[in-house]
Design a protein around this motif. Sequence first.
Motif, PDB file in Angstrom:
ATOM      1  N   THR A   1       0.811  -0.944   0.086  1.00 15.95           N
ATOM      2  CA  THR A   1       0.429   0.295  -0.572  1.00 15.95           C
ATOM      3  C   THR A   1       0.733   1.438   0.150  1.00 15.95           C
ATOM      4  O   THR A   1       1.958   1.412   0.576  1.00 15.95           O
ATOM      5  N   LEU A   2       0.566   2.307  -0.755  1.00 17.22           N
ATOM      6  CA  LEU A   2       0.966   3.722  -0.555  1.00 17.22           C
ATOM      7  C   LEU A   2       0.929   3.849   0.753  1.00 17.22           C
ATOM      8  O   LEU A   2      -0.177   4.013   1.497  1.00 17.22           O
ATOM      9  N   THR A   3       1.919   4.681   1.210  1.00 21.23           N
ATOM     10  CA  THR A   3       2.061   5.337   2.821  1.00 21.23           C
ATOM     11  C   THR A   3       2.204   6.869   2.235  1.00 21.23           C
ATOM     12  O   THR A   3       3.171   7.105   1.155  1.00 21.23           O
ATOM     13  N   LYS A   4       2.224   7.767   3.082  1.00 18.95           N
ATOM     14  CA  LYS A   4       1.132   8.810   3.313  1.00 18.95           C
ATOM     15  C   LYS A   4       2.970   9.940   3.879  1.00 18.95           C
ATOM     16  O   LYS A   4       2.649   8.982   4.726  1.00 18.95           O
ATOM     17  N   ALA A   5       3.725  10.677   3.290  1.00 16.86           N
ATOM     18  CA  ALA A   5       4.707  11.075   4.311  1.00 16.86           C
ATOM     19  C   ALA A   5       4.082  12.742   4.762  1.00 16.86           C
ATOM     20  O   ALA A   5       2.928  13.024   4.264  1.00 16.86           O
ATOM     21  N   LEU A   6       5.030  13.283   5.595  1.00 14.38           N
ATOM     22  CA  LEU A   6       4.608  14.132   5.992  1.00 14.38           C
ATOM     23  C   LEU A   6       4.334  15.486   5.229  1.00 14.38           C
ATOM     24  O   LEU A   6       3.728  16.212   5.470  1.00 14.38           O
ATOM     25  N   ASN A   7       4.788  15.434   4.233  1.00 12.75           N
ATOM     26  CA  ASN A   7       5.638  16.492   3.178  1.00 12.75           C
ATOM     27  C   ASN A   7       4.014  16.549   2.245  1.00 12.75           C
ATOM     28  O   ASN A   7       3.655  17.457   1.470  1.00 12.75           O
ATOM     29  N   GLY A   8       3.344  15.089   2.560  1.00 13.74           N
ATOM     30  CA  GLY A   8       1.915  15.090   1.235  1.00 13.74           C
ATOM     31  C   GLY A   8       2.428  14.015   0.228  1.00 13.74           C
ATOM     32  O   GLY A   8       1.293  13.785  -0.496  1.00 13.74           O
ATOM     33  N   ASN A   9       3.371  14.119  -0.014  1.00 17.20           N
ATOM     34  CA  ASN A   9       4.044  12.755  -0.546  1.00 17.20           C
ATOM     35  C   ASN A   9       3.660  11.621  -0.878  1.00 17.20           C
ATOM     36  O   ASN A   9       3.523  11.255   0.315  1.00 17.20           O
ATOM     37  N   TYR A  10       3.461  10.562  -2.109  1.00 16.49           N
ATOM     38  CA  TYR A  10       2.962   9.044  -1.170  1.00 16.49           C
ATOM     39  C   TYR A  10       4.029   8.299  -1.833  1.00 16.49           C
ATOM     40  O   TYR A  10       4.904   8.422  -2.794  1.00 16.49           O
ATOM     41  N   SER A  11       4.074   7.283  -1.006  1.00 19.49           N
ATOM     42  CA  SER A  11       5.472   6.314  -2.150  1.00 19.49           C
ATOM     43  C   SER A  11       4.700   4.752  -0.850  1.00 19.49           C
ATOM     44  O   SER A  11       4.713   4.694  -0.123  1.00 19.49           O
ATOM     45  N   ALA A  12       5.178   3.785  -2.416  1.00 24.82           N
ATOM     46  CA  ALA A  12       5.787   1.928  -1.502  1.00 24.82           C
ATOM     47  C   ALA A  12       6.612   1.524  -2.178  1.00 24.82           C
ATOM     48  O   ALA A  12       7.250   2.072  -3.410  1.00 24.82           O
ATOM     49  N   THR A  13       6.964   0.947  -1.326  1.00 21.08           N
ATOM     50  CA  THR A  13       8.378  -0.155  -1.770  1.00 21.08           C
ATOM     51  C   THR A  13       8.242  -1.697  -1.520  1.00 21.08           C
ATOM     52  O   THR A  13       7.337  -1.993  -1.042  1.00 21.08           O
ATOM     53  N   ASP A  14       8.176  -2.112  -2.877  1.00 11.34           N
ATOM     54  CA  ASP A  14       8.160  -3.625  -2.729  1.00 11.34           C
ATOM     55  C   ASP A  14       9.211  -4.342  -2.614  1.00 11.34           C
ATOM     56  O   ASP A  14       9.962  -4.322  -3.084  1.00 11.34           O
ATOM     57  N   PHE A  15       9.456  -4.580  -1.450  1.00  9.97           N
ATOM     58  CA  PHE A  15      10.375  -5.215  -0.956  1.00  9.97           C
ATOM     59  C   PHE A  15      10.393  -7.106  -1.138  1.00  9.97           C
ATOM     60  O   PHE A  15      10.413  -8.105  -0.424  1.00  9.97           O
ATOM     61  N   CYS A  16      11.486  -7.212  -2.078  1.00 10.91           N
ATOM     62  CA  CYS A  16      12.290  -8.591  -2.862  1.00 10.91           C
ATOM     63  C   CYS A  16      13.043  -7.625  -3.296  1.00 10.91           C
ATOM     64  O   CYS A  16      13.478  -6.762  -3.453  1.00 10.91           O
ATOM     65  N   SER A  17      13.852  -8.898  -4.342  1.00  8.53           N
ATOM     66  CA  SER A  17      15.162  -8.752  -5.134  1.00  8.53           C
ATOM     67  C   SER A  17      14.997  -7.934  -5.679  1.00  8.53           C
ATOM     68  O   SER A  17      13.361  -7.794  -6.541  1.00  8.53           O
ATOM     69  N   TYR A  18      15.421  -6.562  -6.608  1.00  5.46           N
ATOM     70  CA  TYR A  18      15.036  -5.418  -7.509  1.00  5.46           C
ATOM     71  C   TYR A  18      14.445  -5.149  -7.158  1.00  5.46           C
ATOM     72  O   TYR A  18      13.167  -4.714  -7.650  1.00  5.46           O
ATOM     73  N   GLY A  19      13.468  -4.862  -5.852  1.00  6.26           N
ATOM     74  CA  GLY A  19      11.987  -4.047  -5.865  1.00  6.26           C
ATOM     75  C   GLY A  19      12.009  -2.632  -6.326  1.00  6.26           C
ATOM     76  O   GLY A  19      12.948  -2.369  -5.785  1.00  6.26           O
ATOM     77  N   GLU A  20      11.059  -2.421  -6.841  1.00  9.99           N
ATOM     78  CA  GLU A  20      10.948  -1.029  -7.450  1.00  9.99           C
ATOM     79  C   GLU A  20       9.740  -0.118  -5.422  1.00  9.99           C
ATOM     80  O   GLU A  20       9.027  -0.382  -4.669  1.00  9.99           O
ATOM     81  N   THR A  21      10.301   0.807  -5.950  1.00  9.57           N
ATOM     82  CA  THR A  21       9.332   1.881  -5.373  1.00  9.57           C
ATOM     83  C   THR A  21       8.780   2.937  -5.895  1.00  9.57           C
ATOM     84  O   THR A  21       9.325   2.749  -6.788  1.00  9.57           O
ATOM     85  N   ILE A  22       7.476   3.214  -5.763  1.00  5.70           N
ATOM     86  CA  ILE A  22       6.549   3.972  -6.523  1.00  5.70           C
ATOM     87  C   ILE A  22       5.979   5.261  -5.873  1.00  5.70           C
ATOM     88  O   ILE A  22       6.341   4.782  -4.628  1.00  5.70           O
ATOM     89  N   TYR A  23       6.403   5.976  -6.257  1.00  7.71           N
ATOM     90  CA  TYR A  23       6.702   7.500  -6.095  1.00  7.71           C
ATOM     91  C   TYR A  23       4.974   8.740  -6.482  1.00  7.71           C
ATOM     92  O   TYR A  23       5.004   8.118  -7.378  1.00  7.71           O
ATOM     93  N   VAL A  24       4.507   8.875  -5.843  1.00  8.52           N
ATOM     94  CA  VAL A  24       3.668  10.199  -6.011  1.00  8.52           C
ATOM     95  C   VAL A  24       4.297  11.271  -5.967  1.00  8.52           C
ATOM     96  O   VAL A  24       3.827  11.715  -4.085  1.00  8.52           O
ATOM     97  N   ILE A  25       5.110  12.172  -5.943  1.00  7.67           N
ATOM     98  CA  ILE A  25       4.976  13.453  -5.546  1.00  7.67           C
ATOM     99  C   ILE A  25       4.196  15.080  -6.886  1.00  7.67           C
ATOM    100  O   ILE A  25       4.112  14.506  -7.813  1.00  7.67           O
ATOM    101  N   LYS A  26       3.977  15.355  -5.450  1.00  6.23           N
ATOM    102  CA  LYS A  26       3.605  16.808  -5.811  1.00  6.23           C
ATOM    103  C   LYS A  26       4.370  17.863  -6.293  1.00  6.23           C
ATOM    104  O   LYS A  26       6.086  18.257  -6.004  1.00  6.23           O
ATOM    105  N   ILE A  27       4.187  18.214  -7.230  1.00  8.22           N
ATOM    106  CA  ILE A  27       5.098  18.995  -8.236  1.00  8.22           C
ATOM    107  C   ILE A  27       4.322  20.746  -8.716  1.00  8.22           C
ATOM    108  O   ILE A  27       3.409  20.423  -8.492  1.00  8.22           O
ATOM    109  N   ASP A  28       5.007  21.826  -8.232  1.00  7.94           N
ATOM    110  CA  ASP A  28       4.370  22.810  -8.521  1.00  7.94           C
ATOM    111  C   ASP A  28       4.797  23.171 -10.388  1.00  7.94           C
ATOM    112  O   ASP A  28       5.768  23.286 -10.199  1.00  7.94           O
ATOM    113  N   VAL A  29       3.938  23.988 -10.515  1.00 12.45           N
ATOM    114  CA  VAL A  29       4.227  24.067 -12.054  1.00 12.45           C
ATOM    115  C   VAL A  29       3.683  26.101 -12.110  1.00 12.45           C
ATOM    116  O   VAL A  29       2.614  26.565 -11.395  1.00 12.45           O
ATOM    117  N   LYS A  30       3.734  26.752 -12.981  1.00  7.96           N
ATOM    118  CA  LYS A  30       4.364  27.868 -12.565  1.00  7.96           C
ATOM    119  C   LYS A  30       3.746  28.496 -14.066  1.00  7.96           C
ATOM    120  O   LYS A  30       4.195  28.395 -15.078  1.00  7.96           O
TER     121      LYS A  30
END
Length: 81
Positions: A52-81
């Motif tokens: 499951t995705l976990t929300k960080a204190l800064n409002g971003n989300y991530s999840a890590t697949d803990f296995c050999s060569y496991g991926e981490t997925i990120y959902v990052i808020k970015i500012d568009v100017k």
Amino acid sequence: MYRVYTSVNYADTCKDPDDIHITELGYFKELEKSLDVANSYIKKHFFHKNTTLTKALNGNYSATDFCSYGETIYVIKIDVK
């Protein structure tokens, strides 16, 4: 706007140099759409489908697949100017 991407380190051991690969999954205006894309990716590509995705204190989300060569997925808020 939100950026959704994955990161995986293909180095064979912790003594080897990092071999980081990043895969862009897209940019989305809504948080809900970003989370849907991330959760769908987890269900289709992660070894541990119940990760499951976990929300960080800064409002971003991530999840890590803990296995050999496991991926981490990120959902990052970015500012568009």
